[in-house]
Design a protein around this motif. Structure first.
Motif, PDB file in Angstrom:
ATOM      1  N   LYS A 163       0.785  -1.615   0.265  1.00 20.90           N
ATOM      2  CA  LYS A 163       0.200  -0.022   0.124  1.00 20.90           C
ATOM      3  C   LYS A 163       0.845   1.337   0.157  1.00 20.90           C
ATOM      4  CE  LYS A 163      -3.747  -2.801   0.915  1.00 20.90           C
ATOM      5  NZ  LYS A 163      -4.898  -2.718   0.049  1.00 20.90           N
ATOM      6  N   PRO A 164       0.579   2.036  -1.122  1.00 24.79           N
ATOM      7  CA  PRO A 164       1.782   2.817  -1.071  1.00 24.79           C
ATOM      8  C   PRO A 164       1.254   3.841  -0.042  1.00 24.79           C
ATOM      9  CG  PRO A 164       0.590   2.933  -3.057  1.00 24.79           C
ATOM     10  CD  PRO A 164      -0.044   1.887  -2.191  1.00 24.79           C
ATOM     11  N   LYS A 165       2.283   4.837   0.315  1.00 28.61           N
ATOM     12  CA  LYS A 165       1.925   5.977   0.779  1.00 28.61           C
ATOM     13  C   LYS A 165       1.507   7.363   0.110  1.00 28.61           C
ATOM     14  CE  LYS A 165       4.139   4.511   5.200  1.00 28.61           C
ATOM     15  NZ  LYS A 165       4.664   4.447   6.156  1.00 28.61           N
ATOM     16  N   SER A 166       1.771   7.125  -0.713  1.00 19.10           N
ATOM     17  CA  SER A 166       2.292   8.293  -1.766  1.00 19.10           C
ATOM     18  C   SER A 166       1.000   8.282  -2.385  1.00 19.10           C
ATOM     19  CB  SER A 166       3.262   8.508  -2.330  1.00 19.10           C
ATOM     20  OG  SER A 166       2.859   9.652  -3.579  1.00 19.10           O
ATOM     21  N   MET A 167      -0.219  10.014  -1.826  1.00 20.05           N
ATOM     22  CA  MET A 167      -0.917  10.216  -2.835  1.00 20.05           C
ATOM     23  C   MET A 167      -1.241  10.357  -4.234  1.00 20.05           C
ATOM     24  SD  MET A 167      -3.850  13.461  -2.462  1.00 20.05           S
ATOM     25  CE  MET A 167      -3.919  12.840  -0.939  1.00 20.05           C
ATOM     26  N   VAL A 168       0.205  10.553  -5.345  1.00 20.68           N
ATOM     27  CA  VAL A 168      -0.024  10.198  -6.114  1.00 20.68           C
ATOM     28  C   VAL A 168       0.126   9.035  -6.499  1.00 20.68           C
ATOM     29  CG1 VAL A 168       1.957  10.740  -8.524  1.00 20.68           C
ATOM     30  CG2 VAL A 168       1.170  12.464  -6.418  1.00 20.68           C
ATOM     31  N   LEU A 169       0.948   8.119  -6.210  1.00 21.88           N
ATOM     32  CA  LEU A 169       1.273   6.691  -6.485  1.00 21.88           C
ATOM     33  C   LEU A 169      -0.275   5.736  -5.800  1.00 21.88           C
ATOM     34  CD1 LEU A 169       4.722   5.479  -5.047  1.00 21.88           C
ATOM     35  CD2 LEU A 169       3.898   5.536  -7.148  1.00 21.88           C
ATOM     36  N   ASN A 170      -1.017   6.545  -5.120  1.00 24.81           N
ATOM     37  CA  ASN A 170      -2.460   6.236  -5.050  1.00 24.81           C
ATOM     38  C   ASN A 170      -2.930   5.526  -6.423  1.00 24.81           C
ATOM     39  OD1 ASN A 170      -2.787   4.346  -1.963  1.00 24.81           O
ATOM     40  ND2 ASN A 170      -2.298   6.125  -1.388  1.00 24.81           N
ATOM     41  N   ARG A 171      -3.389   7.283  -7.114  1.00 24.85           N
ATOM     42  CA  ARG A 171      -3.787   7.249  -7.761  1.00 24.85           C
ATOM     43  C   ARG A 171      -3.719   6.730  -9.425  1.00 24.85           C
ATOM     44  NH1 ARG A 171      -6.396   9.583  -4.439  1.00 24.85           N
ATOM     45  NH2 ARG A 171      -7.096  11.619  -3.783  1.00 24.85           N
ATOM     46  N   ILE A 172      -2.487   6.440  -9.221  1.00 30.19           N
ATOM     47  CA  ILE A 172      -2.205   5.398 -10.262  1.00 30.19           C
ATOM     48  C   ILE A 172      -2.180   4.649 -10.329  1.00 30.19           C
ATOM     49  CG2 ILE A 172       0.303   4.695 -11.560  1.00 30.19           C
ATOM     50  CD1 ILE A 172       1.803   7.590 -10.534  1.00 30.19           C
ATOM     51  N   GLY A 173      -2.252   3.727  -9.069  1.00 30.32           N
ATOM     52  CA  GLY A 173      -2.863   1.899  -8.721  1.00 30.32           C
ATOM     53  C   GLY A 173      -3.909   2.247  -8.750  1.00 30.32           C
ATOM     54  N   HIS A 174      -4.775   3.519  -8.582  1.00 32.08           N
ATOM     55  CA  HIS A 174      -6.495   3.081  -8.996  1.00 32.08           C
ATOM     56  C   HIS A 174      -6.774   2.720 -10.680  1.00 32.08           C
ATOM     57  CE1 HIS A 174      -7.034   5.094  -3.883  1.00 32.08           C
ATOM     58  NE2 HIS A 174      -6.722   3.341  -4.769  1.00 32.08           N
ATOM     59  N   VAL A 175      -5.997   3.888 -10.954  1.00 30.55           N
ATOM     60  CA  VAL A 175      -6.330   4.180 -12.600  1.00 30.55           C
ATOM     61  C   VAL A 175      -5.591   2.569 -13.190  1.00 30.55           C
ATOM     62  CG1 VAL A 175      -5.680   4.261 -14.557  1.00 30.55           C
ATOM     63  CG2 VAL A 175      -5.906   6.723 -12.778  1.00 30.55           C
ATOM     64  N   LEU A 176      -4.683   1.860 -12.759  1.00 25.66           N
ATOM     65  CA  LEU A 176      -3.775   0.948 -12.745  1.00 25.66           C
ATOM     66  C   LEU A 176      -5.274  -0.280 -12.629  1.00 25.66           C
ATOM     67  CD1 LEU A 176      -0.402   0.521 -12.106  1.00 25.66           C
ATOM     68  CD2 LEU A 176      -1.786   0.312 -14.576  1.00 25.66           C
ATOM     69  N   GLN A 177      -6.268  -0.510 -11.386  1.00 24.39           N
ATOM     70  CA  GLN A 177      -6.796  -1.115 -11.032  1.00 24.39           C
ATOM     71  C   GLN A 177      -8.016  -1.675 -11.526  1.00 24.39           C
ATOM     72  OE1 GLN A 177      -6.652  -0.634  -7.177  1.00 24.39           O
ATOM     73  NE2 GLN A 177      -5.173  -1.676  -6.451  1.00 24.39           N
ATOM     74  N   ALA A 178      -8.309  -0.283 -11.895  1.00 26.25           N
ATOM     75  CA  ALA A 178      -9.857   0.434 -12.870  1.00 26.25           C
ATOM     76  C   ALA A 178      -9.467  -0.332 -13.878  1.00 26.25           C
ATOM     77  CB  ALA A 178     -10.441   2.484 -12.866  1.00 26.25           C
ATOM     78  N   LEU A 179      -8.672   0.222 -14.431  1.00 27.99           N
ATOM     79  CA  LEU A 179      -8.303  -0.575 -16.404  1.00 27.99           C
ATOM     80  C   LEU A 179      -8.100  -2.046 -16.213  1.00 27.99           C
ATOM     81  CD1 LEU A 179      -5.413   2.070 -17.509  1.00 27.99           C
ATOM     82  CD2 LEU A 179      -7.468   1.203 -18.274  1.00 27.99           C
ATOM     83  N   ALA A 180      -7.457  -2.656 -14.939  1.00 20.63           N
ATOM     84  CA  ALA A 180      -7.563  -3.980 -15.097  1.00 20.63           C
ATOM     85  C   ALA A 180      -8.531  -4.483 -14.752  1.00 20.63           C
ATOM     86  CB  ALA A 180      -6.402  -4.610 -13.409  1.00 20.63           C
ATOM     87  N   VAL A 181      -9.595  -4.224 -14.178  1.00 21.62           N
ATOM     88  CA  VAL A 181     -11.044  -4.939 -14.046  1.00 21.62           C
ATOM     89  C   VAL A 181     -11.789  -4.563 -15.769  1.00 21.62           C
ATOM     90  CG1 VAL A 181     -13.650  -4.732 -13.134  1.00 21.62           C
ATOM     91  CG2 VAL A 181     -11.327  -4.370 -11.420  1.00 21.62           C
ATOM     92  N   VAL A 182     -12.144  -3.697 -15.646  1.00 27.40           N
ATOM     93  CA  VAL A 182     -12.903  -3.245 -17.217  1.00 27.40           C
ATOM     94  C   VAL A 182     -12.048  -4.405 -18.367  1.00 27.40           C
ATOM     95  CG1 VAL A 182     -13.338  -1.459 -18.647  1.00 27.40           C
ATOM     96  CG2 VAL A 182     -13.087  -1.442 -16.879  1.00 27.40           C
TER      97      VAL A 182
END
Length: 208
Positions: free
Chosen positions: A75-94
């Motif tokens: 779990k990254p502590k950086s907000m930027v890394l979190n946002r990048i991870g969230h986009v990757l996760q959404a892309l992964a699911v779709v």
């Protein structure tokens, strides 16, 4: 041991299992890009360079999921890394749901049109079915929200547009080339269904 244990949080987020899943998907991703090797070479020779990113659909979906697992493991502590991870996760699911179902459907459609069967088809059916299933199983452990889902939806629809505008869609069984319009319409429709599935899974995850 109850069968439900195998899709429980305890089992699916076990770090040993996550690493096993990570390496299975990583190896599958590499194999997928190798599988697309001839089409990648053809596209580089015949099409503008910028189109190459839209060619390997399933391996890129698998890559999104593989990278998404790192955000579950660490779990990254950086907000930027979190946002990048969230986009990757959404892309992964779709994309995993979309291309997982798409590949299986196209193989069966090719058979129904008289195409031949081989062992590689069955391997692709198993691996692509797993892509769709694992994405839906893990969506509840991903942290993305609506904004990331919108980005994933736009990217996947853009990919469809590029594929069928510039003829860089995944190479189809020969028996389906006379039905290209139907394949295109099915592909776009499946994208919309996959976005809906991700949205419903996200809603369910928020309630859990």
């Amino acid at each position: 041991m109850a069968l439900s244990y195998f899709w429980s949080r305890e089992f699916l987020t076990n770090r040993y299992f996550l690493w096993l899943l990570f390496w299975c998907n990583a190896l599958g991703t590499v194999y997928g890009y190798i599988w697309y090797g001839d089409q990648l070479e053809y596209t580089l020779a015949q099409q503008p360079l910028w189109q190459i990113v839209f060619v390997p659909d399933s391996p890129t979906a698998s890559l999104f999921f593989t990278l998404s697992l790192l955000w579950v493991l660490y779990k990254p502590k950086s907000m930027v890394l979190n946002r990048i991870g969230h986009v990757l996760q959404a892309l992964a699911v779709v994309t995993s749901v979309k291309y997982g179902i798409w590949a299986v459907s196209i193989i069966f459609a090719g058979w129904m049109q008289g195409g031949s069967q081989n062992w590689q088809d069955w391997m692709l059916i198993a691996s692509h079915s797993a892509m769709a299933i694992e994405a839906l199983l893990y969506v509840r452990f991903f942290g993305f929200r609506w904004g990331a889902l919108v980005i994933a939806a736009l990217w996947t629809l853009l990919n469809d547009t590029m594929d069928y505008t510039y003829d860089i869609f995944p190479w189809l069984p020969a028996s389906l080339m006379d039905h290209l319009d139907g394949v295109r319409n099915f592909t776009v429709g499946l994208t919309l269904v996959s976005i809906l599935c991700a949205w419903l899974a996200l809603r369910q995850a928020k309630r859990a």
